[in-house]
Design a protein around this motif. Structure first.
Motif, PDB file in Angstrom:
ATOM      1  N   VAL A   1       0.824  -1.215   0.000  1.00 11.83           N
ATOM      2  CA  VAL A   1       0.000   0.000   0.000  1.00 11.83           C
ATOM      3  C   VAL A   1       0.858   1.265   0.000  1.00 11.83           C
ATOM      4  O   VAL A   1       0.369   2.352  -0.355  1.00 11.83           O
TER       5      VAL A   1
ATOM      6  N   ALA B   1       1.573   1.339  -3.996  1.00  8.30           N
ATOM      7  CA  ALA B   1       0.481   1.146  -4.954  1.00  8.30           C
ATOM      8  C   ALA B   1      -0.410   2.380  -4.997  1.00  8.30           C
ATOM      9  O   ALA B   1      -0.617   3.044  -3.975  1.00  8.30           O
ATOM     10  N   PRO B   2      -0.984   2.697  -6.159  1.00  7.44           N
ATOM     11  CA  PRO B   2      -1.955   3.801  -6.244  1.00  7.44           C
ATOM     12  C   PRO B   2      -3.178   3.503  -5.391  1.00  7.44           C
ATOM     13  O   PRO B   2      -3.589   2.347  -5.249  1.00  7.44           O
ATOM     14  N   LEU B   3      -3.759   4.530  -4.830  1.00  6.90           N
ATOM     15  CA  LEU B   3      -4.956   4.364  -4.008  1.00  6.90           C
ATOM     16  C   LEU B   3      -6.141   4.000  -4.893  1.00  6.90           C
ATOM     17  O   LEU B   3      -6.356   4.618  -5.930  1.00  6.90           O
ATOM     18  N   PRO B   4      -6.915   2.963  -4.508  1.00  9.55           N
ATOM     19  CA  PRO B   4      -8.085   2.600  -5.327  1.00  9.55           C
ATOM     20  C   PRO B   4      -9.118   3.725  -5.369  1.00  9.55           C
ATOM     21  O   PRO B   4      -9.184   4.567  -4.467  1.00  9.55           O
TER      22      PRO B   4
ATOM     23  N   SER C   1     -11.924  -0.096  -9.555  1.00  5.24           N
ATOM     24  CA  SER C   1     -10.860   0.356  -8.644  1.00  5.24           C
ATOM     25  C   SER C   1      -9.919   1.364  -9.286  1.00  5.24           C
ATOM     26  O   SER C   1      -9.314   2.188  -8.575  1.00  5.24           O
TER      27      SER C   1
ATOM     28  N   SER D   1      -7.109   0.712 -10.207  1.00  6.00           N
ATOM     29  CA  SER D   1      -5.762   0.187  -9.955  1.00  6.00           C
ATOM     30  C   SER D   1      -5.872  -1.225  -9.403  1.00  6.00           C
ATOM     31  O   SER D   1      -6.234  -1.400  -8.231  1.00  6.00           O
TER      32      SER D   1
ATOM     33  N   GLY E   1      -3.419  -1.548  -6.511  1.00  3.15           N
ATOM     34  CA  GLY E   1      -3.907  -0.924  -5.281  1.00  3.15           C
ATOM     35  C   GLY E   1      -5.023  -1.723  -4.629  1.00  3.15           C
ATOM     36  O   GLY E   1      -5.088  -1.847  -3.405  1.00  3.15           O
ATOM     37  N   TYR E   2      -5.912  -2.270  -5.453  1.00  3.15           N
ATOM     38  CA  TYR E   2      -7.021  -3.081  -4.936  1.00  3.15           C
ATOM     39  C   TYR E   2      -6.487  -4.291  -4.186  1.00  3.15           C
ATOM     40  O   TYR E   2      -6.910  -4.576  -3.057  1.00  3.15           O
TER      41      TYR E   2
ATOM     42  N   TRP F   1      -4.599  -3.309  -0.746  1.00  3.10           N
ATOM     43  CA  TRP F   1      -5.482  -2.999   0.377  1.00  3.10           C
ATOM     44  C   TRP F   1      -6.299  -4.205   0.816  1.00  3.10           C
ATOM     45  O   TRP F   1      -6.610  -4.353   1.998  1.00  3.10           O
TER      46      TRP F   1
END
Length: 270
Positions: A35, A38-41, A156, A158, A161-162, A165
């Motif tokens: 996290v 990774a890009p935020l969903p 999402s 991403s 990102g999904y 998280w």
């Protein structure tokens, strides 16, 4: 193969609750790292992440119970084989999707294979029913979070990102449940199993990562069918490693389930 191996490692632990806890800790640890990069969903994905995390915790609890009560060579194929059958039936009955003749054949073959797995050592008595119910419930949970994730990933923005998280959220919950059951004594149970349990967790993440990589490079229907070879590997592990009786019958029944899944996936037009 890796999916069957980490399940076999967990089943082989005397304290299976501690083993599942360590696998969840490994998942949460990897999720915490991911996290950060990774890009935020997209906000629309968070309800799906929450629902999938809850379903995956339920899946872990049911799988734990199945392994506590039944043989690995019976529980693992039953749990894994039930999932694609449930997905096909839900898609047809609740989501209004059509079921072509080829897929109907796949559903029928899976059903026969699952019945053969359940009946490999005779008609289950009352004592065996809780184990089979837990394995079937595990398959339903796998199907449920598969359907949820299929929709969640699409909104999402991403996939990375999904997944990150999801790892973090579901990985944090199971250790809390284990602590509520055992209290401080859980820590002493984790120490002697830490190496094997964490290794199982890392293998499970590697197995999932390989599937995601394969899906980005190959035909989805073929990959979905091939990943279920874990059912046969599971039956082999039960027969060879755990020396479970009637191993040859369970291997044959598991192979039947695999054939049905292959037919179901390869005739799905995806």
């Amino acid at each position: 193969m890796l999916h069957a191996v980490w399940n076999g490692m967990t089943h082989g632990l005397r304290d299976k609750l501690a083993g599942f806890t360590l696998i969840s800790i490994a998942s949460a640890g990897c999720g915490a790292v991911l996290v950060c990069v990774a890009p935020l969903p997209d906000p629309a994905a968070w309800p799906y992440i929450a629902a999938s995390a809850a379903l995956q915790v339920a899946y872990q609890l049911l799988l734990l119970r199945a392994y506590q009560l039944g043989d690995f060579g019976q529980m693992y194929p039953t749990a894994r084989g039930t999932s694609p059958l449930v997905v096909a039936l839900v898609s047809t009955t609740l989501l209004g999707h059509s079921l072509p003749a080829g897929q109907a054949v796949g559903v029928a073959v899976i059903s026969c294979g699952l019945a053969a797995v359940a009946l490999a050592d005779g008609i289950p008595g009352r004592a065996q029913l809780p184990a089979l119910a837990a394995a079937l419930g595990t398959g339903v949970m796998i199907a449920s979070y598969t359907l949820v994730d299929g929709s969640g990933v699409r909104v999402s923005g991403s996939v990375f990102g999904y997944i990150a998280w999801l790892y973090l959220c579901q990985g944090l919950v199971f250790p809390l449940i284990a602590w509520a059951r055992r209290g401080p004594s859980l820590l002493s149970a984790l120490r002697p199993l830490s190496g094997r349990g964490l290794a199982g967790g890392l293998i499970s993440l590697l197995a999932y990562g390989l599937v995601v990589w394969a899906q980005s490079h190959g035909d989805l229907s073929t990959i979905a069918a091939l990943r279920e070879t874990s059912i046969v590997f599971g039956a082999l592990i039960g027969a060879v490693v755990f020396r479970e009786r009637l191993g040859h019958r369970r291997i044959a029944a598991s192979a039947t389930v695999l054939v049905g899944i292959a037919v179901l996936q390869l005739t799905g037009g995806r």
